[in-house]
Design an enzyme around this catalytic site. Structure first.
Site, mmCIF file in Angstrom:
data_model
loop_
_atom_site.group_PDB
_atom_site.id
_atom_site.type_symbol
_atom_site.label_atom_id
_atom_site.label_comp_id
_atom_site.label_asym_id
_atom_site.label_seq_id
_atom_site.Cartn_x
_atom_site.Cartn_y
_atom_site.Cartn_z
ATOM 1 N N GLY A 1 -10.939 29.737 1.222
ATOM 2 C CA GLY A 1 -9.699 30.701 0.648
ATOM 3 C C GLY A 1 -10.696 32.028 -0.090
ATOM 4 O O GLY A 1 -11.250 31.167 -1.078
ATOM 5 N N GLY B 1 -9.487 34.548 -1.457
ATOM 6 C CA GLY B 1 -8.208 35.372 -2.435
ATOM 7 C C GLY B 1 -8.503 35.633 -3.567
ATOM 8 O O GLY B 1 -9.887 35.319 -3.936
ATOM 9 N N PHE B 2 -7.661 35.815 -4.801
ATOM 10 C CA PHE B 2 -8.587 36.164 -6.428
ATOM 11 C C PHE B 2 -8.890 34.889 -7.001
ATOM 12 O O PHE B 2 -10.754 35.487 -6.988
ATOM 13 C CB PHE B 2 -7.761 36.530 -7.254
ATOM 14 C CG PHE B 2 -6.923 38.331 -6.627
ATOM 15 C CD1 PHE B 2 -7.572 38.576 -6.788
ATOM 16 C CD2 PHE B 2 -5.480 38.717 -6.334
ATOM 17 C CE1 PHE B 2 -6.455 41.036 -7.037
ATOM 18 C CE2 PHE B 2 -4.918 38.997 -5.921
ATOM 19 C CZ PHE B 2 -5.576 40.716 -6.244
ATOM 20 N N GLY B 3 -8.993 33.718 -6.411
ATOM 21 C CA GLY B 3 -9.287 32.648 -6.875
ATOM 22 C C GLY B 3 -10.962 32.727 -6.230
ATOM 23 O O GLY B 3 -11.741 32.212 -6.744
ATOM 24 N N VAL C 1 -8.501 26.058 8.230
ATOM 25 C CA VAL C 1 -9.036 24.811 8.382
ATOM 26 C C VAL C 1 -7.665 23.635 7.834
ATOM 27 O O VAL C 1 -6.177 24.581 7.848
ATOM 28 C CB VAL C 1 -9.276 24.507 6.208
ATOM 29 C CG1 VAL C 1 -9.098 23.211 5.936
ATOM 30 C CG2 VAL C 1 -11.225 25.021 6.146
ATOM 31 N N ALA D 1 -2.876 37.623 -10.125
ATOM 32 C CA ALA D 1 -4.359 37.413 -9.991
ATOM 33 C C ALA D 1 -4.597 36.674 -11.092
ATOM 34 O O ALA D 1 -6.372 36.053 -10.880
ATOM 35 C CB ALA D 1 -4.363 38.888 -9.240
ATOM 36 N N GLU E 1 8.908 46.201 -7.443
ATOM 37 C CA GLU E 1 8.646 46.977 -6.881
ATOM 38 C C GLU E 1 8.581 47.559 -5.878
ATOM 39 O O GLU E 1 8.097 48.700 -4.811
ATOM 40 C CB GLU E 1 7.084 46.522 -7.577
ATOM 41 C CG GLU E 1 6.436 46.118 -8.342
ATOM 42 C CD GLU E 1 4.965 45.829 -8.305
ATOM 43 O OE1 GLU E 1 4.736 46.477 -10.132
ATOM 44 O OE2 GLU E 1 4.874 45.433 -7.591
#
Lengths: 462, 462
Positions: free
Chosen positions: B18, B20-22, B86, B322, B177
């Site tokens: 992954g 993403g942010f992490g 995966v 995030a 939002e």
């Protein structure tokens, strides 16, 4: 159903089918004429097709070259925009037919464009998609980027080579620009991103059945274009026709070229507009129009752009490019405007007649009268503008980074200056400040960094 | 198969699932550590999810908030990127399983993120799609714009009202939002584009089951957010749960709200990472990790971001935002780097042992030895960094044009200044100069013109 379907027309109704270069130009040129304009398009945006290949090669975002038709025409009070798919035309009742409604017209402009054609080999489309719509471009972008990803993970050398072979079929401007852009992606944008493959070793094959690339350009510029492409690693094969296309690659004469990514830029056919009218058309489906771009025996129906077959005065058909469509849109708008001004005199008479009979709600009568009335002012007149003539302002094509060919008739340019001219012209003709800025920014960034900013694999998996 | 599958590891192999942010933060933090990093993602781009709602509401292009993972990591020589899905993990053999291959690891970081969850009502998804992927966003954009188009052509007042009713389910930051942005589209961007409808009369309903909007913010800011939304015409309904969703609209308690466009922002569930490991998880599928973010009994496997359930120290789980993921990625990278430095001492020993036995090509033995070796340096150690602790640097949420709420703990802001802060923070955290420029340009243009530049209806028709 829309209100206006049964309303009494107080001004001639102009229906424009298609908001490409031709249709949109005609609509804008009618902004101040005493007519009611309805623009019908299957999509909600006008697409700047000359840069579509840059979306396909990850240089630009779709929105950079597309503008909502409504937004373009929102300030034009005499114009209505309809999102819908036209299924046919009833020329006797003067109606455009959509799936769930119809739209009556006094004048009809068919600017329905073209899509890619496979000369009877429709099965080739699945393997070698063409480039006409935004979804075509994002699909080609997906295939292009996926090919490099799969090559990176492919241990078998032969299959890896197939994944790294890209075939562009057709040596017109789209094919030339596409091949140049694919080379740039492979040699620059992706150069350092992989560990197991070197994208710079990608094989890019450009196939043209005719004797030279860019047949609409002078021979000297064709030769320069070919030379420039070869210099950036494109294998140019002119005078060689593709005889088969399948999942595994293409066949050129007796030779097989294995490829996972093939792109079709070899031919287009007009939309089915000729069939809607039962009008005479050439093999590519273009309507054989009169010198004033009207359809034979239908003086109130016009075909423009890729929908029309118009001679360049020397027996050759005008090419399917934006300037032709735009000049034709302008011409037809001027013609209709002239007739509409004449009609102004007649409309009060018509309204009077209706009022006398007190039948404003009897739609059958209104329709009949409307047709009678329309016949009176839709005919040709000596005050009409003369026959359409195309003024060729020049041809441009780009060949990868920092190189282009430009043909202004007597003046011919190539190389970096031609490339700057090409860029400036395309930014200038883009619609809207936002898109001009966005494209300029993306190009500037790409020029400085050698990168391509829009390398997204999106959309449904195949 | 890739070369490295049977190779002798000379440095510990870190596999990150992954980007993403992490995952991306962890990969970048390992750039200078003596490890081999492999980043696996199903998509070829890192997505800046906090702005995905702006793609869904035609404010930004997908490419503005996405960057190719390869391009981000191309200069990082110890890192390989794999595009792939995966399908599982074999924790005993220490392998990540993909459809057609496997990737061995010494350390595994699971940063697989979350997707929207419907709390057992999976049938709702077809009617009220959530917002996690680019294709989700372009689909919602399509539905939103099509609704106005259909309303324009709809003669029946009741059906027109249904087409002009937009329901957002969930009052967290995404829901708030989204509702604000939909209001802006209707009241500003589309204001003058239609002839038969007034987009400004659109009804926008925001439904939150809990007692207030933005539950992660202080109550005072929740109240301000609600007030701001009401001022721009959003119907806020807190303390009301949606009991049914179907093609025609939603049911809130006993009341039906007819709507053609519903958007789900009410809940997420973690990816199936917990199932891959058979690890204990909460109801949302998040793995209950140790204080060092490792999975119980698997000191070499870490879960971060939305994949992990971590307490904030007061018994509440950390939110799926995030900053949490990024700090966790940073923490795990530091932990692995510390252990890898210790491992350096051991690797020569291991290589020696292999060389002595002259068995470099016997993969079974290598695998066994590799595991034995790995066990030695993968355990916890007193020189490891202390347990992970989240530092909350602030929460931000925007509410349409020129308005936002910001919570920095003691400092709380709202209104225009908060909105500028929100914008600056989001541009700052975007990856890459091109995207920062593109987003800034689009926002600036939108602010000046009240327009939205990306109003494209694309993708397959539903």
């Amino acid at each position: 159903m829309l209100d206006h379907q049964n309303a009494v027309p107080t001004r001639p109704r102009v229906v424009i089918v298609g908001a490409g270069f031709g249709g949109l130009t005609a609509a804008k040129a009618l902004a101040r004429s005493p007519v009611e304009v309805t623009v019908i398009d299957r999509r909600n945006y006008h697409l700047f097709q000359p840069l579509l290949y840059q979306v396909a090669t990850a240089g630009l975002s779709p929105a950079d070259i597309a503008s909502p038709i409504r937004a373009i025409l929102s300030a034009q009070r005499n114009t209505t925009v309809l999102l819908g798919r036209v299924t046919g035309v009833d020329p006797d009742l003067k109606r455009v037919l959509l799936a769930d409604r119809f739209v009556p017209y006094d004048y009809l402009i068919l600017a329905t464009g073209a899509r890619h054609a496979y000369f009877g080999h429709d099965a080739w489309e699945a393997h070698a998609p063409g480039l006409k719509k935004i979804d075509d471009a994002t699909q080609i972008r997906r295939r292009l980027l996926i090919a490099f990803e799969q090559a990176e993970a492919e241990p078998d050398a032969e299959r890896r080579q197939r994944l790294l072979t890209f075939v562009v079929i057709g040596g017109g401007p789209t094919g030339v620009e596409m091949a140049g852009a694919v080379s740039e992606v492979a040699r620059h944008a992706l150069a350092k991103d992989f560990r197991n493959i070197d994208p710079g070793t990608a094989r890019i094959v450009l196939i043209e059945a005719g004797p030279r690339l860019l047949p609409a350009f002078p021979e000297s510029l064709s030769a320069i274009a070919e030379q420039s492409l070869r210099r950036i690693g494109v294998e140019v094969r002119t005078g060689q026709a593709v005889t088969d296309v399948d999942k595994e690659g293409v066949v050129i004469g007796n030779e097989r070229v294995d490829s996972a990514t093939m792109i079709w830029a070899a031919g287009v056919a007009a939309s089915p507009a000729a069939k809607w009218l039962g009008a005479e058309a050439d093999r590519a489906g273009r309507i054989k129009v009169n010198p004033d771009l009207s359809v034979p025996d239908r003086p109130e129906i016009f075909a423009i752009g890729d929908t029309a077959l118009v001679s360049d005065g020397m027996g050759r058909p005008l090419p399917g490019v934006a300037p032709v469509a735009k000049q034709q849109g302008q011409y037809v708008a001027r013609l209709i405007a002239a007739r509409a001004r004449r009609a102004r005199v007649m409309i009060p008479k018509f309204a009077d007649e209706l009022r006398k009979r007190n039948h404003t709600r009897v739609s059958g009568l209104v329709a009949r009268l409307s047709l009678k009335f329309a016949d009176e002012f839709q005919g040709r007149d000596t005050s009409d503008p003369p026959a359409f003539r195309y003024r060729n302002l020049g041809n441009l094509a780009t060949i990868g980074r920092s190189s282009a060919v430009v043909d202004f008739g007597r003046i011919r340019l190539h190389g970096f200056i031609a490339w700057l001219l090409w860029g400036a012209a395309h930014v200038y003709f883009l619609i809207g400040f936002r898109n001009r800025m966005a494209v300029t920014l993306d190009w500037f960034w790409a020029y400085l960094t050698f990168q391509r900013g829009v390398r997204l694999i999106t959309g449904p998996e195949e």
